[in-house]
Design a protein around this motif. Structure first.
Motif, PDB file in Angstrom:
ATOM      1  N   VAL A 166       3.963  11.419  -1.867  1.00  0.00           N
ATOM      2  CA  VAL A 166       3.134  11.155  -0.690  1.00  0.00           C
ATOM      3  C   VAL A 166       1.654  11.337  -1.058  1.00  0.00           C
ATOM      4  CG1 VAL A 166       2.544  11.945   1.635  1.00  0.00           C
ATOM      5  CG2 VAL A 166       4.944  11.743   0.957  1.00  0.00           C
ATOM      6  N   ASP A 167       1.352  12.416  -1.774  1.00  0.00           N
ATOM      7  CA  ASP A 167      -0.028  12.697  -2.164  1.00  0.00           C
ATOM      8  C   ASP A 167      -0.630  11.570  -3.017  1.00  0.00           C
ATOM      9  OD1 ASP A 167      -0.287  15.050  -0.837  1.00  0.00           O
ATOM     10  OD2 ASP A 167       0.034  16.341  -2.576  1.00  0.00           O
ATOM     11  N   VAL A 168       0.151  11.047  -3.939  1.00  0.00           N
ATOM     12  CA  VAL A 168      -0.398  10.034  -4.844  1.00  0.00           C
ATOM     13  C   VAL A 168      -0.704   8.751  -4.061  1.00  0.00           C
ATOM     14  CG1 VAL A 168       1.715   8.898  -5.687  1.00  0.00           C
ATOM     15  CG2 VAL A 168      -0.212   9.227  -7.227  1.00  0.00           C
ATOM     16  N   GLN A 169       0.058   8.497  -3.002  1.00  0.00           N
ATOM     17  CA  GLN A 169      -0.257   7.336  -2.162  1.00  0.00           C
ATOM     18  C   GLN A 169      -1.489   7.593  -1.305  1.00  0.00           C
ATOM     19  OE1 GLN A 169       3.201   5.052  -0.421  1.00  0.00           O
ATOM     20  NE2 GLN A 169       4.259   6.936  -0.962  1.00  0.00           N
ATOM     21  N   ARG A 170      -1.589   8.831  -0.789  1.00  0.00           N
ATOM     22  CA  ARG A 170      -2.789   9.167  -0.015  1.00  0.00           C
ATOM     23  C   ARG A 170      -4.035   8.946  -0.866  1.00  0.00           C
ATOM     24  NH1 ARG A 170      -0.159  14.697   2.107  1.00  0.00           N
ATOM     25  NH2 ARG A 170       0.443  14.036   4.210  1.00  0.00           N
ATOM     26  N   ALA A 171      -3.994   9.444  -2.134  1.00  0.00           N
ATOM     27  CA  ALA A 171      -5.166   9.324  -2.999  1.00  0.00           C
ATOM     28  C   ALA A 171      -5.438   7.864  -3.354  1.00  0.00           C
ATOM     29  CB  ALA A 171      -4.967  10.159  -4.264  1.00  0.00           C
ATOM     30  N   SER A 172      -4.384   7.081  -3.589  1.00  0.00           N
ATOM     31  CA  SER A 172      -4.586   5.675  -3.951  1.00  0.00           C
ATOM     32  C   SER A 172      -5.082   4.852  -2.773  1.00  0.00           C
ATOM     33  CB  SER A 172      -3.267   5.052  -4.444  1.00  0.00           C
ATOM     34  OG  SER A 172      -2.776   5.733  -5.552  1.00  0.00           O
ATOM     35  N   PHE A 173      -4.379   4.976  -1.642  1.00  0.00           N
ATOM     36  CA  PHE A 173      -4.613   4.052  -0.525  1.00  0.00           C
ATOM     37  C   PHE A 173      -5.698   4.538   0.435  1.00  0.00           C
ATOM     38  CE2 PHE A 173       0.121   3.041  -1.162  1.00  0.00           C
ATOM     39  CZ  PHE A 173      -0.173   2.054  -2.088  1.00  0.00           C
ATOM     40  N   LEU A 174      -5.850   5.850   0.563  1.00  0.00           N
ATOM     41  CA  LEU A 174      -6.815   6.351   1.550  1.00  0.00           C
ATOM     42  C   LEU A 174      -8.129   6.803   0.919  1.00  0.00           C
ATOM     43  CD1 LEU A 174      -4.463   8.448   3.892  1.00  0.00           C
ATOM     44  CD2 LEU A 174      -5.137   6.059   4.088  1.00  0.00           C
ATOM     45  N   VAL A 175      -8.126   7.070  -0.392  1.00  0.00           N
ATOM     46  CA  VAL A 175      -9.366   7.527  -1.035  1.00  0.00           C
ATOM     47  C   VAL A 175      -9.915   6.462  -1.973  1.00  0.00           C
ATOM     48  CG1 VAL A 175     -10.423   9.285  -2.493  1.00  0.00           C
ATOM     49  CG2 VAL A 175      -8.664   9.954  -0.842  1.00  0.00           C
ATOM     50  N   LEU A 176      -9.170   6.138  -3.025  1.00  0.00           N
ATOM     51  CA  LEU A 176      -9.725   5.282  -4.081  1.00  0.00           C
ATOM     52  C   LEU A 176      -9.895   3.836  -3.631  1.00  0.00           C
ATOM     53  CD1 LEU A 176      -7.645   6.827  -7.001  1.00  0.00           C
ATOM     54  CD2 LEU A 176     -10.104   7.096  -6.622  1.00  0.00           C
ATOM     55  N   LEU A 177      -8.867   3.283  -2.993  1.00  0.00           N
ATOM     56  CA  LEU A 177      -8.961   1.877  -2.603  1.00  0.00           C
ATOM     57  C   LEU A 177     -10.111   1.606  -1.620  1.00  0.00           C
ATOM     58  CD1 LEU A 177      -7.684  -0.945  -2.952  1.00  0.00           C
ATOM     59  CD2 LEU A 177      -6.239  -0.430  -0.984  1.00  0.00           C
ATOM     60  N   PRO A 178     -10.246   2.403  -0.543  1.00  0.00           N
ATOM     61  CA  PRO A 178     -11.385   2.151   0.360  1.00  0.00           C
ATOM     62  C   PRO A 178     -12.734   2.269  -0.350  1.00  0.00           C
ATOM     63  CG  PRO A 178      -9.817   3.637   1.401  1.00  0.00           C
ATOM     64  CD  PRO A 178      -9.365   3.457  -0.010  1.00  0.00           C
ATOM     65  N   LEU A 179     -12.878   3.254  -1.250  1.00  0.00           N
ATOM     66  CA  LEU A 179     -14.144   3.394  -1.980  1.00  0.00           C
ATOM     67  C   LEU A 179     -14.402   2.152  -2.833  1.00  0.00           C
ATOM     68  CD1 LEU A 179     -14.103   7.107  -3.205  1.00  0.00           C
ATOM     69  CD2 LEU A 179     -15.779   6.064  -1.675  1.00  0.00           C
ATOM     70  N   CYS A 180     -13.354   1.654  -3.497  1.00  0.00           N
ATOM     71  CA  CYS A 180     -13.510   0.444  -4.326  1.00  0.00           C
ATOM     72  C   CYS A 180     -13.897  -0.749  -3.459  1.00  0.00           C
ATOM     73  CB  CYS A 180     -12.219   0.128  -5.071  1.00  0.00           C
ATOM     74  SG  CYS A 180     -11.949   1.212  -6.470  1.00  0.00           S
ATOM     75  N   LEU A 181     -13.300  -0.837  -2.279  1.00  0.00           N
ATOM     76  CA  LEU A 181     -13.603  -1.970  -1.409  1.00  0.00           C
ATOM     77  C   LEU A 181     -15.027  -1.887  -0.866  1.00  0.00           C
ATOM     78  CD1 LEU A 181     -10.195  -2.355   0.455  1.00  0.00           C
ATOM     79  CD2 LEU A 181     -11.192  -3.930  -1.216  1.00  0.00           C
ATOM     80  N   LEU A 182     -15.614  -0.695  -0.868  1.00  0.00           N
ATOM     81  CA  LEU A 182     -17.017  -0.568  -0.484  1.00  0.00           C
ATOM     82  C   LEU A 182     -17.952  -0.916  -1.642  1.00  0.00           C
ATOM     83  CD1 LEU A 182     -17.113   2.775   1.558  1.00  0.00           C
ATOM     84  CD2 LEU A 182     -17.561   0.474   2.428  1.00  0.00           C
ATOM     85  N   VAL A 183     -17.613  -0.441  -2.838  1.00  0.00           N
ATOM     86  CA  VAL A 183     -18.537  -0.559  -3.971  1.00  0.00           C
ATOM     87  C   VAL A 183     -18.445  -1.931  -4.655  1.00  0.00           C
ATOM     88  CG1 VAL A 183     -19.127   0.396  -6.239  1.00  0.00           C
ATOM     89  CG2 VAL A 183     -18.603   1.938  -4.351  1.00  0.00           C
TER      90      VAL A 183
END
Lengths: 556, 192
Positions: A166-183
């Motif tokens: 669950v944690d690895v999905q939270r980090a992928s989908f809720l942290v890293l992906l949104p940041l990438c979609l911003l930058v």
């Protein structure tokens, strides 16, 4: 003057951005049961993960799942790399890769290192770049953030440390992906390429043929920076004009390098509910960062020594530097990329002045002045344990960290984790410096050649990925040795700290009293800084003397 | 066993969203909004031939062109790299001496700008310093049979500060400058 303004804006600006991001990450990684949206995400991620997703896990089960997921990461990427010549998205017809190179590359990207013994535009198909390497850049970074969240829950005294899948999905989908979609869109607008078309043939003004490689660079570069990965799409990484087209992409990339590592400290503070403690840790890390930047910028202002006596206009060292990126970039980027475990480069580190080259090495030796996403704070946790223990011994009290009693068992595990890092670096360097494996690979014999080997093993063990690239590191010996060093240097410093927390969780927590060592003041900050210097840096002083320092004193 | 199954399911989900989905979104965005730079900032001549990329240095050795910085990979944009030479390496000295004589010599009073004798990080630096371009103005002017001041004016017009107030020196894009030279001033062969 130029240097001070650029450094202040990049470091200060990112530090400000990291605060709200840390708050967000604490919610994303550890929503608790009171946030309805967080609960919905948790339920969704549990459904995706299926049977192994039970939310309350023992630390042993959490680690077992983490390792299993990393085995899957390694295997899937290994298969894609090994079969790339038969797979689609290969417009330039890249061929088969050497087996030891595939092992090294899969190990390198699984461990968030991104040491590259190949050149992207020469060897890799677009499918290998995206589905093997870029995928690992997401999920290896997510692994680190998940591990930190688990560690923090343990320290916070929760019943369980959570569920890895669950944690690895939270980090992928809720942290890293949104940041990438911003930058990433900003990078695109600033002129970075993003195409699936193959290399183009140009005919130059003087009539020569020039093959220009390109590719889906922006998507790759963005997660490379945000996830402290550092592996370049192109061989020369972020010095390549298509991977770093302007001063502005460069500035944004430097912000992206330290943003998440900084935010991880705040995330840790929020989850354990001790923001003042996080502030002290953040201040210690920032102090080290600024000292290193000051040193590197100063040393790199001297010209290339080989130009002494020639009629060349005075300038800073320009060998291996790109003009559009500005004079501050070389030394500043070198410090940022090695303070975090990023490892991308904005200048060629092998051509840095000798003492400038020592600064990134020191960054990798400490590996905790922000450090890799998640794991940097975990490394600092080890230094905190040691500092608390030593401080407790000094005043003759039972050492306690936030009410957790630190005893011989925890201390042994912490020292072992710190010792492994030194052993991998110094042992590997000694072995290769003494044998033809290393001796035949260095660019020039003597102090600089020693530095090249020392840098390579520091980079592998710190999971950094940058290199003194004059070293011929593509041999089977380097592929296998650094592959093993990266794997051990990644997983032991995740396993041992979580085992420490597991041990702490099993003990009764003492109430904090006026007799408890305070971890929220300048006294503790100084104690922590001294511990980092003594344990982290002094171990490596003899090696530094043989390499960069010897080279510096022998300059004409 | 349940660990393996869960790991595979999460691998599939991250592969679908973080690789396929994310790449598609950024690719679509780039190709729709900035197709030129998204495809490598290529420059095409009137005949439709690609003559290079704005961002990639190419070799110049004829006297009528301004020359770029030296390249450790001979301007190979399909296999880029730096020299990685250590700062005291005698190869840097030898290369600098060679380039100084190729540029017609330099002296303590008129030293050659350092960027013209040092290889860049990727070997493809599209820029040289303003001073590096002006250093070559006399040779270009002679080869093209025009006043030095005309070349110097064209160079000055194209010099930019890459980071605005955050960078000290000005730089010039070599390919861009040479294309302008060809467009505005006839090469000697064409003028006779």
């Amino acid at each position: 003057m130029e240097h001070i303004v650029v450094v202040t804006l990049i470091i200060g600006g990112t530090a400000l951005l990291s605060l709200p991001l840390g708050t967000y990450m604490a919610w994303a990684m550890d929503p608790g049961s009171t946030s309805p949206r967080g609960t919905r995400f948790t339920a969704l991620f549990e459904r995706v993960a299926g049977p192994g997703a039970a939310t309350g896990q023992s630390w042993q089960r959490y680690l077992a799942t983490l390792l299993m997921f990393n085995v899957v990461m390694f295997s899937v990427s290994f298969a894609i790399l090994a079969l790339q010549q038969h797979l689609p998205l290969n417009p330039d017809g890249k061929g088969a890769l050497d087996p030891t190179l595939i092992f090294n590359t899969a190990a390198s990207f699984t461990t968030n290192t991104n040491l590259q013994h190949y050149s992207g535009e020469v060897s890799m198909s677009y499918l290998s770049q995206l589905a093997a390497l870029m995928w690992l850049q997401f999920v290896s970074a997510a692994t680190g953030i998940a591990a930190l969240a688990a560690l923090a829950r343990g320290i916070a005294g929760r019943e369980t440390i959570g569920s890895f899948v669950v944690d690895v999905q939270r980090a992928s989908f809720l942290v890293l992906l949104p940041l990438c979609l911003l930058v990433a869109p900003v990078m695109v607008l600033l002129g970075m390429p993003m195409t699936l078309q193959g290399a183009v043939q140009a005919t130059t003004l003087e009539g020569a043929a020039q093959t220009i490689s390109r590719g889906p660079v922006t998507a790759f570069l963005t997660i490379k920076q945000l996830g402290t990965n550092g592996g370049g799409f192109f061989g020369p990484n972020s010095t390549h004009p298509l991977e770093n087209p302007s001063f502005w992409t460069n500035a944004l990339a430097m912000i992206a390098i330290i943003l998440v590592p900084m935010a991880c400290v705040w995330m840790f503070g929020r989850i354990i509910g001790r923001m003042r403690h996080a502030t002290v840790v953040f201040a210690v890390m920032t102090l080290f960062l600024l000292v290193k930047i000051g040193a590197a910028v100063t040393f790199e202002a001297a010209p290339t020594a080989a130009l002494t006596g020639l009629p060349v206009a005075e300038s800073s060292n320009l060998e291996g530097k790109e003009l559009r990126l500005g004079a501050t970039t070389g030394p500043l980027w070198a410090v940022l990329t090695t303070s975090t475990s990023n490892g991308s480069v904005g200048a060629m580190h092998d051509s840095l002045n000798p003492l400038t080259g020592l600064v990134p090495m020191a960054g990798m030796w400490l590996n905790a002045t922000f450090g890799g996403v998640g794991v940097g704070m975990i490394n600092m946790f080890l230094y905190i344990i040691v500092a608390v223990f030593v401080a407790g011994m000094m005043v003759g009290r039972t050492p306690e960290y936030l009410g957790h009693r630190i005893e011989a068992k925890e201390m042994r595990l912490a020292v072992l984790a710190l010792f492994v890092h030194a052993f991998l670096i110094l042992g590997g360097t000694a072995l290769f410096a003494a044998t033809p494996w290393g001796q035949s690979a260095v660019q020039d014999a003597g102090a600089h050649g020693f530095s090249e080997i020392l840098y390579e093993f520091s980079s592998a063990s710190a999971n950094n990925g940058s290199g003194f690239e004059g070293l011929g590191d593509g041999s089977w010996a380097f592929n296998i040795a650094t592959g093993i060093v990266m794997l051990v240097g990644r997983f032991l410093p995740i396993i041992l700290p979580i085992a420490i927390v597991g041990s702490l969780m099993a003990k009764r927590r003492a109430a904090e009293s006026s007799g408890t060592l305070g971890v929220e003041d300048a006294t503790f900050g100084s104690m922590l800084a001294i511990t980092v210097v003594i344990f982290g840096a002094l171990t490596f002083l003899p090696a530094a003397a043989l390499g960069p320092i010897a080279e510096h004193v022998s300059l004409p | 066993m349940s660990n393996l199954l869960s790991s595979l399911r999460v691998a599939l989900a991250t592969m679908a969203i973080c690789v396929a989905g994310y790449t598609a979104v950024i690719l679509g965005f780039a190709q729709a909004l900035t197709p030129t730079s998204a495809n490598g900032s290529l420059i095409t001549n009137d005949a439709g031939t690609v003559v290079g990329s704005r961002l990639i240095a190419q070799a110049f050795s004829s006297p009528e062109y301004v020359w770029p910085r030296p390249s450790a990979v001979d301007y190979d944009a399909g296999g880029a790299g730096g020299s990685n030479l250590s700062p005291a390496n005698p190869q840097i000295t030898a290369r600098a001496q060679e380039l100084i004589s190729a540029h017609g010599g330099a002296s303590v009073d008129a030293p050659i700008p350092a960027d013209l004798v040092t290889a860049s990080g990727a070997g493809l630096d599209p820029h040289i310093s303003l001073e590096g371009a002006l250093f070559q103005a006399a040779r270009v002017a002679e080869a093209r049979g025009v006043e030095v001041s005309a070349i110097e004016r064209m160079i000055e017009e194209r010099a930019v500060t890459p980071g605005g107030p955050f960078t000290a020196g000005r730089i010039v894009n070599v390919l861009d400058l040479n294309l302008t030279l060809d467009a505005d001033l006839a090469a000697p062969a064409a003028s006779q």
